[in-house]
Design an enzyme around this catalytic site. Structure first.
Site, mmCIF file in Angstrom:
data_model
loop_
_atom_site.group_PDB
_atom_site.id
_atom_site.type_symbol
_atom_site.label_atom_id
_atom_site.label_comp_id
_atom_site.label_asym_id
_atom_site.label_seq_id
_atom_site.Cartn_x
_atom_site.Cartn_y
_atom_site.Cartn_z
ATOM 1 N N ASP A 1 1.063 -1.069 -0.069
ATOM 2 C CA ASP A 1 0.098 -0.073 -0.048
ATOM 3 C C ASP A 1 0.804 1.282 -0.139
ATOM 4 O O ASP A 1 1.947 1.091 -0.399
ATOM 5 C CB ASP A 1 -0.831 -0.336 1.022
ATOM 6 C CG ASP A 1 -2.439 0.542 0.991
ATOM 7 O OD1 ASP A 1 -2.262 1.823 0.455
ATOM 8 O OD2 ASP A 1 -3.392 -0.021 1.262
ATOM 9 N N HIS B 1 2.531 1.942 -3.386
ATOM 10 C CA HIS B 1 1.324 2.855 -3.774
ATOM 11 C C HIS B 1 1.952 4.316 -3.831
ATOM 12 O O HIS B 1 1.209 5.155 -4.170
ATOM 13 C CB HIS B 1 0.163 2.817 -3.279
ATOM 14 C CG HIS B 1 -0.692 1.572 -3.317
ATOM 15 N ND1 HIS B 1 -1.895 1.210 -2.948
ATOM 16 C CD2 HIS B 1 -0.419 0.473 -4.108
ATOM 17 C CE1 HIS B 1 -2.324 -0.004 -3.244
ATOM 18 N NE2 HIS B 1 -1.360 -0.208 -3.844
#
Length: 469
Positions: free
Chosen positions: A277, A300
């Site tokens: 993430d 991310h």
């Protein structure tokens, strides 16, 4: 004139000499006893040895006040074999260290400690406690050990807390990442874990969380395979993270590297973050955050948000991200907000960012939605004063994506020295996209970003949201 009797003088001198000899022997004995007691006490905590200074009680008391006490978890019952539950031993070592200012809890090199959910809590602890992590701590893989807790290891309501060393915290998160885990591999022993792993709680814990603390330092350690976020700071001030490593596979869900929430005066530097993430996630209530010399990927990217979920107010300001590299990430530097929120994000600078094979290096998304459908709403978090300087490298999907609110557009967006190229020149990719984004091109860009509106004042009423922060 009266003369002193020589016999009496000799007798007096003899008594005096004997008295001084007895006094010296007594002092030497006391010194030896004190030294032995200091050495003998070293198995549970080591105090700096101090020799008596006759006639200087102030110096002696000062020496005792600045002594350093060390509490080794092995001396409090820990086995360190990777199988025995050492949670109580860690708690016992902490309880002793808590009583002594500037004390140190020692997790020694060469041992693996199985530790369940635990909270090292103040507010009654003495300040400036250190946690010397040189060994390895592993999480339980049995569902019975958890019970839906939000964090695994927590430090709460402390003043001056330092976690340092070359050790590792391993969350053994693979048992949480799969929807229906049946067989997994223990990251410590490389042995298979049986089917008892089915039915892990739905709430995945953060590996290491700091809450309500001031003067927090994390340096040198590694956190790997966290069930969810690796390192979280919630309601903390004066935070320093350096030489830190977070490591989980790129497909591990929701495993943010570092998560900041309601925290101020934060410095993150010389850190490597690989996760599934956001490498760094900056949430509401954060200000004066400086991030530099960070390697990110997979993951991310570095994100502010998502903010404003469920019509909440979000306030973020004075954020600087510089001298970072990103490889094989979903986005590079991103701001994401939900429709329906309020508040403001302002005074943000992203500079000297090198990207490699990043899907979208520069992104503002004010229509963020992590579920199938989100209804359209007019209220939004206001974005202003967002600066991008010297962003270079390669992308795989789109170089720039600015999707701002219809009712409260982005204002004060500044682009300076942007050079982004597709990984494959021959492949047709989307060009820059802008929606309700207003600002200034300070230099020419590659590719040209002609969609950025250059009006000095964006349309719409932004005053109310700005004042709310």
């Amino acid at each position: 004139m009266s003369w002193v009797n020589p016999t009496n003088v000799v007798a007096f001198l003899t008594v005096l000499l004997f008295w001084f000899s007895s006094f010296e022997l007594s002092c030497s004995a006391r010194e030896g006893k004190q030294w032995r007691q200091s050495v003998a006490g070293g198995s549970h905590h080591r105090m700096t040895a101090s020799w008596p200074n006759i006639g200087s009680s102030t110096a002696s008391s000062t020496s005792a006040a600045t002594s350093t006490a060390m509490f080794n978890v092995l001396d409090h019952g820990a086995k360190g074999d990777g199988r025995t539950d050492d949670t109580k031993a860690f708690q016992a070592a902490w309880d002793e260290a808590c009583k002594v200012e500037a004390s140190t809890v020692v997790v020694p090199l060469g041992s693996v400690f199985l530790v369940g959910p635990i909270s090292f809590s103040g507010p009654n602890c003495q300040p400036n406690i250190a946690f010397q992590l040189d060994g390895k701590i592993i999480a339980p893989t049995s569902s019975s050990a958890w019970g839906g807790l939000l964090q695994w290891i927590e430090f709460a309501k402390l003043k001056g807390i330092t976690i340092k060393g070359k050790g590792t915290i391993d969350g053994q998160g693979s048992v949480w990442w799969n929807d229906s885990p049946t067989i997994a591999e223990d990251s410590t022993t490389n042995e298979t874990i049986s089917a008892e792993l089915k039915g892990m709680p739905g709430t995945k814990p953060t590996a290491l969380r700091f809450y309500g603390s001031n003067g927090v330092t994390v340096t040198g350690i590694t956190i790997q395979n966290s069930p969810q976020t690796h390192l979280k700071f919630d309601d903390c001030t004066s935070v320093q993270v350096s030489n830190f490593v977070a490591s989980s596979p790129g497909d591990s869900p929701n495993t943010d590297g570092i998560h900041l929430q309601n925290s101020q005066d934060v410095v993150i530097s010389a850190t490597t973050l690989a996760c599934g993430d956001d490498c760094v996630s900056i949430q509401t209530g954060c200000s004066n955050v400086n991030i530099d010399n960070v390697k990110c990927g997979p993951g991310h990217g570095i994100s502010i948000g998502g903010l404003g979920k469920d019509s909440t107010k979000a306030c973020v300001s004075n954020i600087t991200v510089r001298d970072v590299t990103m490889h094989n990430t979903l986005t590079g530097v991103r701001i994401k907000t939900w429709q329906g929120g309020s508040g403001a994000v302002k005074q943000v600078t992203f500079s000297n960012v090198q990207v490699s094979e990043v899907e979208t290096p520069i992104m503002i998304d004010q229509f963020y939605c992590d579920k199938g459908h989100c209804k359209n709403q007019s209220s939004a978090v206001q974005l202003s004063g967002i600066n991008y300087v010297n962003i270079r490298g390669t992308y795989t999907m789109q170089p720039v994506h600015f999707a701002c609110s219809d009712s409260i557009p982005c204002s004060g967006v500044s682009l300076n020295t942007i050079e982004l190229k597709p990984v494959q020149e021959s492949r047709h990719l989307d060009g820059p996209f802008c929606w309700e984004a207003y600002g200034e091109l300070k230099t020419t860009t590659e590719p040209p970003i002609s969609c950025l509106e250059t009006q000095k004042h964006a349309k719409g009423n932004t005053q109310s949201n700005s004042e709310s922060c």
